[in-house]
Design a protein around this motif. Structure first.
Motif: not given
Lengths: 336, 296, 268
Positions: A32-35, A181-190, A202-206, A214-219
């Motif tokens: 789960f990646l957030t922009l 997301h925890e149940e179904v496990g889809f790939t997401a861009v948010f 998020s799993d990772r935030i960009a 500017v930076q990408i990483g875990t919360p």
């Protein structure tokens, strides 16, 4: 093994301005990646490029190792959840959710059970025969979610889906998406400009600014180890001061070159002269009661500081105090 | 004009209400006298008799209506009027829809220019429209000349006095009404719906039939009815551009009234025309309500 | 938009271009032929001149017709505004019976010109006002035109009055303005765009109308469009194009004046 989504040096221009400036991005299966970024940073444009609503001017976009940047949106394996939900007003909830399946030629017999199951998953099973006009914003967004997920696309795209909802619904929907997301496990861009949303989901935030990542990483990485001033100030509350402009500043270790010091309010506290490694003298300007907590605002040579305290501080405006912090908590960025 | 005072106090005292009626009275009375009375007179006239050397003689007879509804010429006239109106409405609505859909997607200056163009025919008198097309269609008109000049035709083409010319002229006049009716509904549609449909896997064609068309059905039906009703009432364009065999009810009314001086018959035909128009409008309303819910 | 296939977009563009040409053809042809130097209307045009404009201006029948048109149109605009402005004002504020009254006032729009023409002719034509028969009078024609002008004016005016911020009028009253002064000093200036538009529509509707006029005028009072229609079969000289051009031109001129006024008033 290829990533589910891979963007390589993707560029998008609108007239003279560059909306997306040669970004690289890889999203793994189930991630789960957030922009995250302020308006105009290019996050929505990037999302539209991934979804096929717009074409990049340069660079490539791959989904599961296959180039898709020359495919229109109806041929890509992505589905978007829009800010407005974009539910078809002339179709019932069930017909809306079934739409994507119909377009993909799923056999009639399979559509109905899948639709019903997905509606139960988003807890909208009772609304099967209703029309969008009869539902609230939060309910509509859940149906929009179901409509997107039932298709089981490689990537689910979210275009600020909660911006149009009120606070209560936003929080509800947020935990709903997290649970799904925890149940179904889809790939997401948010995509969002709300950092607490980004952190919660998020799993990772960009973090994006002016068309670049500017930076990408875990919360936690983003919050505790921001790589530059922009990220530091955009994510989480912050106070800052220019070291050289401060007269009453005591530091355990003074940096050699001109630096700007950044601190979070949670790092600050009232101290006496001797007990702290780092402190600055400041004049109290205001004390706000925030319900169970007091926020003390102070000013040190033009720089505004604030911190929170659970007990009513025995201070008033124009008191001079010493505010201190630990060396570990200090973050320095060079003065530009 | 005690509006302000009454809004501040009670808002619905007797003085406000009577003031409102006072303001409405002139318009209502005017409509009653200049519209209502003459129409009632028209209906009354349709039951009179027509003497050979005059206009009418007071009577109560159904003779005129029987003529209108059984005489082959009259029936043919009704049939042709309905036919040409249906054809015109169909063509106008289709063309207006495509054009409105295009304009819907445009922005800025181009959009304004296109809107002005769409408005044009409404600002021009029907007679100017007729004259313009009458200089275009005949064998020595612009069409024939251009076709020969560009080599697309070998000899002069005369399209005047054809059904095609009549439909072209009739469509021209109805186009703005259809266009703006359809455009206003399109403007209310969230473009994201089309994007979402594509996003879910529907090709542009499927999106058109499954999303756009259902949402604009109401507007299309409304525009069709408007064009139909409007065209039913026109006779000048049909008469001037179409063949002599294309006889319309309007023309027949005018002929009975002015040349034959048969006021009762003319009135009866007029009443039947209004009845047909009303039925068409009512039917359209009924169809709309039967459609059920679910659109924007 | 990238939602549609590329070919589809080009087809749409082509169709739109055709529509534009379609709209322009009768107007363009008229404009061109009006300046023709030929004795009859035919293509190709051998020479251009303003000759037929001269013929138009020299012919008393045409001039009288144009003058009649102008008089009737002004009369229509005046009557329609006098009726529609108070009616719209009242409707914008009414709640009870509103739709019923609206429908009643809009009813004439749905009746064809032919029917209105003959019914007004039969119904009112025989009457006499101040010793002069109504039939054939410009006043009667204007009345008939007003039947269409009033509903059109109301359609434009009602939203104007509705969107007027009532608190402004209340503020005026609060500051001491009598209701009448409030109306003329606050309400009217704020709705003047709507009022001018409604007046223009009424004027244009009347100028262009010829079916009702055909039934209700005589040789002396015939309007320009009526004379055009009657000349259609008998004359095929470019003077027809000239008359049509002047008719359309007067409408566009009036619109241009209205637009200029609008643009100027916004500048302030």
């Amino acid at each position: 093994m290829s990533s589910t989504l891979q963007l390589r040096r993707v560029v998008k221009r609108y007239g003279d301005s560059v909306a997306v400036d040669a970004i690289d991005l890889a999203v793994e299966q189930g991630e789960f990646l957030t922009l995250l970024g302020p308006s105009g940073c290019g996050k929505t444009t990037t999302l539209r490029l991934i979804g096929g609503m717009d074409w990049p001017d340069a660079g490539t976009i791959e989904i599961n190792g296959v180039r898709v940047d020359n495919l229109p949106s109806h041929k890509r394996d992505t589905v978007t959840v829009f800010q407005s939900g974009a539910l078809f007003p002339h179709l019932t909830v069930a017909e809306n959710v079934a739409y994507g399946l119909k377009m993909r030629g799923v056999p009639r017999a399979d559509i109905s059970p899948r639709v019903k199951r997905m509606l139960d998953v988003v807890r909208m099973g009772a609304f099967v025969g209703r029309y969008p006009a009869e539902m609230s914003g939060g309910q509509r967004q859940r149906v929009a979610l179901a409509r997107a997920m039932v298709v089981e696309p490689s990537i689910l795209l979210f275009d600020e889906p909660m911006s149009a909802l009120d606070l209560k619904m936003r929080i509800e929907l947020r935990s709903e998406i997290r649970r799904l997301h925890e149940e179904v496990g889809f790939t997401a861009v948010f995509v969002t400009h709300d950092q607490s949303e980004a952190m919660a989901l998020s799993d990772r935030i960009a973090v994006m600014n002016k068309g670049k990542i500017v930076q990408i990483g875990t919360p936690i990485e983003i919050f505790e180890r921001p790589s530059n001033e922009f990220v530091y100030t955009f994510v989480g509350e912050s106070c800052s001061m220019n070291i050289d402009e401060q007269s009453e500043l005591h530091l355990s270790q003074r940096p050699t070159s001109p630096q700007r010091l950044y601190l979070r309010p949670s790092h600050l506290r009232l101290v006496n002269g001797s007990g702290a490694e780092n402190f600055v003298a400041a004049r109290v300007t205001d004390i706000e009661y925030l319900g169970g907590m007091y926020r003390v605002h102070a000013e040190a040579n033009g720089c505004r500081l604030f911190f929170d305290s659970t007990e009513a501080p025995e201070l008033g405006p124009n008191h001079v105090v010493k505010i201190g912090w630990n060396s570990d908590d200090a973050t320095y960025f060079p003065v530009s | 004009m005690t509006d302000i005072a009454t809004v501040a106090h009670v808002g619905r005292g007797p003085r406000t209400v009577s003031l409102r009626w006072l303001l409405l009275a002139p318009a209502i009375m005017f409509i009653a006298i200049v519209f209502g009375l003459p129409l009632m007179y028209l209906v009354r006239m349709s039951f009179n008799l027509h003497p050979p050397d005059g206009t009418y003689v007071e009577a109560w007879t159904l003779k005129n209506y029987i003529t209108v509804l059984t005489n082959p010429l009259q029936l043919a006239t009704i049939g042709m009027t309905v036919y040409i109106s249906l054809v015109t409405a169909a063509i106008t609505v289709t063309g207006s829809f495509i054009f409105a859909h295009f304009v819907w997607g445009q922005k800025g200056k181009l959009r304004t220019v296109l809107l002005a163009i769409a408005l044009g025919p409404m600002l021009v008198s029907e007679i100017s429209v007729i004259i313009g097309w009458r200089m275009f269609f005949p064998s020595n008109g612009l069409l024939s000349y251009s076709l020969i000049w560009t080599g697309l035709a070998d000899e002069k083409i005369n399209l005047l006095a054809t059904q095609t010319a009549a439909v072209v002229g009739l469509s021209y006049i109805s186009m703005p009404y259809c266009f703006f009716t359809i455009l206003s509904v399109l403007n209310g549609i969230d473009r994201n719906l089309l994007t979402a449909s594509g996003d879910l896997g529907a090709s542009p064609v499927r999106t058109f039939f499954r999303v756009l068309l259902p949402l604009t059905k109401g507007a299309l039906a409304s525009a069709f009815t408007q064009a139909f009703v409007f065209t039913m009432g026109i006779y000048a364009t049909t008469n001037a551009l179409g063949p002599d065999s294309l006889w319309t009810m309007g023309y027949e009314i005018q002929r009975q009234m002015l040349s034959r001086r048969d006021w009762p018959l003319a009135s009866a035909i007029a009443v039947v025309l209004v009845v047909i128009i009303t039925l068409a409008a009512l039917m359209a309303q009924w169809l709309r309500h039967r459609k059920g819910r679910g659109h924007a | 938009m990238l939602d549609q296939g590329r070919t589809f977009t080009w087809l749409q563009r082509g169709f739109a271009a055709l529509v534009v040409i379609y709209v322009i053809i009768p107007l363009g042809v008229t404009a061109v032929v009006a300046f023709s130097n030929d004795n009859i209307i035919r293509f190709p045009i051998r020479g251009y001149s303003g000759r037929w404009f001269g013929e138009f201006l020299k012919d008393p029948q045409w001039i009288d017709a144009a003058w009649n048109s102008l008089q009737v149109a002004l009369l229509t605009a005046g009557m329609s505004m006098a009726l529609a402005v108070p009616a719209s004002y009242a409707l914008a504020r009414a709640r009870a019976h509103r739709t019923k009254i609206q429908t009643l006032l809009l009813l004439p729009l749905f009746v064809p010109g032919v029917v209105l023409g003959i019914s007004v002719g039969i119904g009112l034509g025989g009457l006499e006002v101040f010793g002069a028969p109504l039939f054939g009078s410009r006043f009667l024609v204007a009345c008939a035109h007003t039947l269409w002008a009033v509903p059109l004016a109301i359609t434009v005016l009602e939203p104007s009055f509705e969107t007027l911020d009532r608190s402004l009028v209340e503020a005026a009253g609060d500051l001491g303005a009598s209701p009448l002064r409030g109306f003329f000093g606050v309400t009217l200036p704020l709705t003047k765009t709507g009022i001018v538009s409604a007046a223009l529509f009424s004027f244009i509707t009347s100028m262009n109308e010829f079916i009702m006029a055909l039934f209700l005028t005589t040789r002396d009072t015939q309007t320009l469009p009526v004379l055009l229609w009657l000349s259609l079969r008998s004359s095929s000289t470019p003077v027809l194009a000239v008359a049509s051009f002047i008719l359309a031109g007067s409408v566009f001129a009036v619109l241009a004046i209205g637009y200029i006024w609008y643009a100027l008033s916004r500048r302030r």
